[in-house]
Design a protein around this motif. Structure first.
Motif, PDB file in Angstrom:
ATOM      1  N   GLY A 259       5.434   0.948  -6.535  1.00 51.20           N
ATOM      2  CA  GLY A 259       5.600  -0.480  -6.289  1.00 51.20           C
ATOM      3  C   GLY A 259       5.228  -0.876  -4.881  1.00 51.20           C
ATOM      4  N   VAL A 260       5.572  -0.018  -3.931  1.00 51.94           N
ATOM      5  CA  VAL A 260       5.292  -0.347  -2.528  1.00 51.94           C
ATOM      6  C   VAL A 260       3.800  -0.226  -2.224  1.00 51.94           C
ATOM      7  N   LEU A 261       3.190   0.823  -2.700  1.00 49.44           N
ATOM      8  CA  LEU A 261       1.793   1.092  -2.357  1.00 49.44           C
ATOM      9  C   LEU A 261       0.814   0.517  -3.358  1.00 49.44           C
ATOM     10  N   TRP A 262       1.261  -0.268  -4.265  1.00 50.50           N
ATOM     11  CA  TRP A 262       0.384  -0.724  -5.339  1.00 50.50           C
ATOM     12  C   TRP A 262      -0.752  -1.572  -4.782  1.00 50.50           C
ATOM     13  N   LYS A 263      -0.381  -2.527  -3.969  1.00 44.70           N
ATOM     14  CA  LYS A 263      -1.376  -3.498  -3.559  1.00 44.70           C
ATOM     15  C   LYS A 263      -2.382  -2.895  -2.578  1.00 44.70           C
ATOM     16  N   LYS A 264      -1.849  -2.103  -1.668  1.00 43.20           N
ATOM     17  CA  LYS A 264      -2.723  -1.615  -0.590  1.00 43.20           C
ATOM     18  C   LYS A 264      -3.554  -0.407  -0.998  1.00 43.20           C
ATOM     19  N   ARG A 265      -2.934   0.527  -1.664  1.00 37.12           N
ATOM     20  CA  ARG A 265      -3.614   1.803  -1.879  1.00 37.12           C
ATOM     21  C   ARG A 265      -4.047   2.014  -3.333  1.00 37.12           C
ATOM     22  N   ILE A 266      -3.142   1.749  -4.221  1.00 35.38           N
ATOM     23  CA  ILE A 266      -3.375   2.160  -5.607  1.00 35.38           C
ATOM     24  C   ILE A 266      -4.341   1.210  -6.314  1.00 35.38           C
ATOM     25  N   LYS A 267      -4.067  -0.072  -6.187  1.00 39.14           N
ATOM     26  CA  LYS A 267      -4.889  -1.034  -6.905  1.00 39.14           C
ATOM     27  C   LYS A 267      -6.362  -0.977  -6.499  1.00 39.14           C
ATOM     28  N   PRO A 268      -6.709  -0.861  -5.183  1.00 38.88           N
ATOM     29  CA  PRO A 268      -8.133  -0.765  -4.850  1.00 38.88           C
ATOM     30  C   PRO A 268      -8.811   0.437  -5.483  1.00 38.88           C
ATOM     31  N   ILE A 269      -8.066   1.509  -5.704  1.00 36.24           N
ATOM     32  CA  ILE A 269      -8.674   2.695  -6.307  1.00 36.24           C
ATOM     33  C   ILE A 269      -8.780   2.533  -7.826  1.00 36.24           C
ATOM     34  N   VAL A 270      -7.698   2.057  -8.387  1.00 38.80           N
ATOM     35  CA  VAL A 270      -7.675   1.933  -9.848  1.00 38.80           C
ATOM     36  C   VAL A 270      -8.525   0.768 -10.328  1.00 38.80           C
ATOM     37  N   TRP A 271      -8.435  -0.366  -9.573  1.00 37.23           N
ATOM     38  CA  TRP A 271      -9.144  -1.580  -9.984  1.00 37.23           C
ATOM     39  C   TRP A 271      -9.928  -2.087  -8.790  1.00 37.23           C
ATOM     40  N   PRO A 272     -11.060  -1.448  -8.428  1.00 32.90           N
ATOM     41  CA  PRO A 272     -11.783  -1.882  -7.233  1.00 32.90           C
ATOM     42  C   PRO A 272     -12.318  -3.287  -7.418  1.00 32.90           C
ATOM     43  N   SER A 273     -12.224  -4.051  -6.308  1.00 32.24           N
ATOM     44  CA  SER A 273     -12.657  -5.455  -6.408  1.00 32.24           C
ATOM     45  C   SER A 273     -14.152  -5.530  -6.188  1.00 32.24           C
ATOM     46  N   LEU A 274     -14.781  -6.238  -7.055  1.00 34.39           N
ATOM     47  CA  LEU A 274     -16.220  -6.436  -6.937  1.00 34.39           C
ATOM     48  C   LEU A 274     -16.494  -7.476  -5.877  1.00 34.39           C
ATOM     49  N   PRO A 275     -17.549  -7.287  -5.149  1.00 35.08           N
ATOM     50  CA  PRO A 275     -17.821  -8.267  -4.101  1.00 35.08           C
ATOM     51  C   PRO A 275     -18.166  -9.609  -4.707  1.00 35.08           C
ATOM     52  N   ASP A 276     -17.636 -10.640  -4.057  1.00 35.29           N
ATOM     53  CA  ASP A 276     -17.929 -12.006  -4.467  1.00 35.29           C
ATOM     54  C   ASP A 276     -19.212 -12.414  -3.772  1.00 35.29           C
ATOM     55  N   HIS A 277     -20.206 -12.739  -4.571  1.00 34.76           N
ATOM     56  CA  HIS A 277     -21.502 -13.014  -3.984  1.00 34.76           C
ATOM     57  C   HIS A 277     -21.470 -14.223  -3.067  1.00 34.76           C
ATOM     58  N   LYS A 278     -20.708 -15.213  -3.433  1.00 37.18           N
ATOM     59  CA  LYS A 278     -20.657 -16.429  -2.635  1.00 37.18           C
ATOM     60  C   LYS A 278     -20.036 -16.143  -1.271  1.00 37.18           C
ATOM     61  N   LYS A 279     -18.932 -15.423  -1.292  1.00 36.58           N
ATOM     62  CA  LYS A 279     -18.249 -15.115  -0.037  1.00 36.58           C
ATOM     63  C   LYS A 279     -19.106 -14.213   0.830  1.00 36.58           C
ATOM     64  N   THR A 280     -19.759 -13.287   0.170  1.00 37.75           N
ATOM     65  CA  THR A 280     -20.610 -12.376   0.934  1.00 37.75           C
ATOM     66  C   THR A 280     -21.729 -13.146   1.604  1.00 37.75           C
ATOM     67  N   LEU A 281     -22.280 -14.044   0.843  1.00 39.69           N
ATOM     68  CA  LEU A 281     -23.369 -14.849   1.389  1.00 39.69           C
ATOM     69  C   LEU A 281     -22.866 -15.708   2.543  1.00 39.69           C
TER      70      LEU A 281
END
Lengths: 457, 136
Positions: A259-281
């Motif tokens: 529960g503590v490490l879900w957002k920072k460590r676990i979720k990026p590994i399990v569910w990596p966020s795809l880059p948002d093209h608009k934000k990247t641009l």
């Protein structure tokens, strides 16, 4: 008439004779019938060393066996017959003279008169000896009962293969017997199949199998045992208790950590966020900083090194040239400019392409930070004075850091960046469309170049 | 005429008494040997030299060795000979017993141990022949 009378007389006599032979008496009562001398026998091989036993008895217990005897002929190692020994109502013979192959003839005789005979094969009427030494051992760690027993046939030559039947029951259930058949002398009973805290009785018997045939042996002496009490619901093994507690705490710790490490460590590994093209641009195409230098005064670009680029050249050749000659050329161009001459610096025929790589660490290029377009396109500054730039008609032209091809027009480019509109002039001789050939061989390299240039800022 | 009749009878008897063991119930003989006859055959220094090719050949040699001992070994244990003969008689059609006087075998019981020693070679060969018969 006479004939008829004779016939009736003969029939009457015949009836009398027949009724007399059947024992039917004149008073109507049934006299003693012929006794039934039917008998049965069994054998026991090697019952006393190498001696075999053959035992016979009449099926009818009421037979008057006072003067009756048994004898066996055929199937012997000796010629002739052997007589049985009488012991009360039982007839037996103990000898090692049985042939054991083929049939023997066993007869009942009254004196010397044979009354009845039967053919029997000694190895087909075998009755094994009863098992003995039945024991039951409780194994607490396995929660079962091990039943063992012994039989004398394990040491015999002939009848070795037997089928054993184990019978057990709870003593209070008199007729509820359980039966188990086995060929070995060991049996395992599971504790869960028995009633807890109950008294049991167990016994064993045997029968020959395979080549030898015969009858069940007598039952072994019974053995009595009591099953342990059932374990209470509150009782628990100490080791099991410790393991349960440790497992519970381990699971709890893992849940908390998850529960503590879900957002920072676990979720990026399990569910990596795809880059948002608009934000990247947007990130790449950030507006220039307000404190950047923007000026149309050529003197503000004195520190900048502007090179004339003539045509498309190989990057390697140009880069190497730049690394060798660029510092010298810069000094020379500065001298010439300060000297007031319009003479352009001695630019080599080969066109130098100044990539943003060469800009790194060069303080003189800082003024060009503001020249970076909205899209981050690299700008190759020219170290020439505007006069020199105008004179350099034959040389290659650079527009926003891009080499211009030979087909460049004379028209002044209208760059998207208004502050650069007077920096460059194009070759008037060239007609046609403006070819913007990016530095490098393809757009990907330009993109990489521009993004890294942006990162440098 | 009488002479020719005697010859004919002798030939007939010889034809009847000669067994070739081809029509025997070999499975029954195998079971008899496995469960009974083999208990009478023991040897400490087994050295079989005789061989047989097929089951009838093995039985022929077994019968000859068991019921017609060689000089130096006049007779084998009575149980062995009798049981061998009994299993051949009940399993092979046309086979007749050759042992005539079992009373003589009883008298020889006193010299049994000497007989076994002298006949050890024959017993070894018999064991070899029976084992070959069992494998076929």
């Amino acid at each position: 008439m006479t004939i008829l009378g004779i016939a009736f007389g003969i029939v009457f006599c015949l009836l009398r004779v027949v009724s007399g032979e059947s024992g039917y008496a004149q008073n109507g009562d049934l006299e003693d019938a012929e006794p039934d001398y039917s008998f049965s026998c069994y054998s026991q091989l090697e019952v006393n060393g190498s001696q075999h036993l053959l035992r016979c008895a009449f099926d009818d217990p009421d037979v008057n066996s006072t003067h009756l005897g048994f004898e066996i002929c055929d199937g012997l190692l000796v010629a002739g017959c052997l007589n049985f020994i009488k012991l009360q109502e039982i007839y037996f013979i103990e000898t090692n003279k049985f042939l054991l192959i083929g049939d023997s003839k066993i007869c009942v005789k009254l004196g010397q008169r044979i009354l009845t005979c039967r053919k029997m094969n000694i190895v087909h009427i075998v009755k094994p000896e009863a098992p003995f030494d039945v024991r039951v051992i409780y194994r607490e760690e396995a929660n079962d009962f091990v039943v063992t027993f012994n039989t004398s046939h394990l040491q015999k030559k002939y009848v070795k293969n037997l089928i054993h039947e184990v019978a057990y029951h709870q003593e209070k259930n008199e007729h509820d017997w359980m039966h188990v058949n086995l060929s070995s002398t060991k049996l395992t009973l599971l504790q869960r199949k028995l009633q807890p805290d109950a008294m049991y009785e167990i016994k064993v018997r045997s029968i020959p199998t395979d080549y030898y045939k015969g009858f069940w042996s007598e039952w072994s002496p019974s053995f009595h045992f009591r099953t342990p009490e059932a374990k209470g619901p509150g009782k628990m093994e100490p080791v099991l208790l410790i393991i349960s507690i440790l497992s519970f705490f381990s699971v709890a710790v893992m849940v908390i950590l998850a529960g503590v490490l879900w957002k920072k460590r676990i979720k990026p590994i399990v569910w990596p966020s795809l880059p948002d093209h608009k934000k990247t641009l947007e990130q790449l195409c950030k507006k220039p900083k307000k404190n950047l230098t923007v000026s149309f005064n050529p003197e503000s670009f004195l520190d900048c090194q502007i090179h004339k680029v003539d045509g498309i050249q190989a990057r390697d050749e140009v880069e190497s040239f730049l690394q060798d000659t660029f510092p010298a050329q810069l000094e020379e161009s500065e001298k010439q400019r300060l000297g007031g001459g319009v003479q352009c610096p001695n630019w080599p025929s080969k066109h130098a392409v100044i990539t943003p790589k060469t800009f790194r660490g060069d303080a003189s290029l800082r003024c060009l930070a503001g020249n970076v377009s909205v899209c981050g396109t690299p700008v190759l500054p020219s170290s020439r004075s505007p006069e020199c730039r105008e004179g350099g008609k034959n040389g290659p032209h650079v527009y926003q850091g891009l080499l211009l091809g030979p087909g460049t027009t004379n028209a002044t480019l209208h760059p998207p960046f208004p502050f650069q509109s007077e920096i460059l002039t194009l070759n008037p001789a060239a007609q046609g469309q403006l070819l913007l050939t990016p530095l490098g061989s393809n757009q990907e390299e330009a993109y990489v170049t521009m993004s890294s240039f942006y990162q440098n800022q | 005429m009488v002479f020719f009749r005697k010859i004919f009878i002798l030939q007939l008897v010889g034809l009847v008494l000669t067994s070739n063991f081809t029509d025997c119930d070999f499975e029954k003989i195998r079971m008899d040997y496995l469960n009974i006859i083999s208990k009478d055959l023991t040897c400490t220094d087994c050295d079989a030299t005789l061989r047989c090719e097929d089951q009838p050949d093995c039985l022929t040699k077994i019968e000859r060795l068991t019921l017609h001992p060689t000089p130096g070994c006049k007779s084998l244990p009575e149980e062995l000979a009798s049981r061998t003969e009994a299993t051949l008689e009940r399993s092979c059609p046309g086979y007749y017993r050759k042992q005539k006087n079992n009373a003589q075998a009883m008298k020889k019981r006193k010299k049994r141990e000497d007989t076994i020693k002298r006949c050890q070679k024959i017993v070894s060969n018999l064991i070899g022949l029976w084992r070959r018969f069992m494998r076929l």
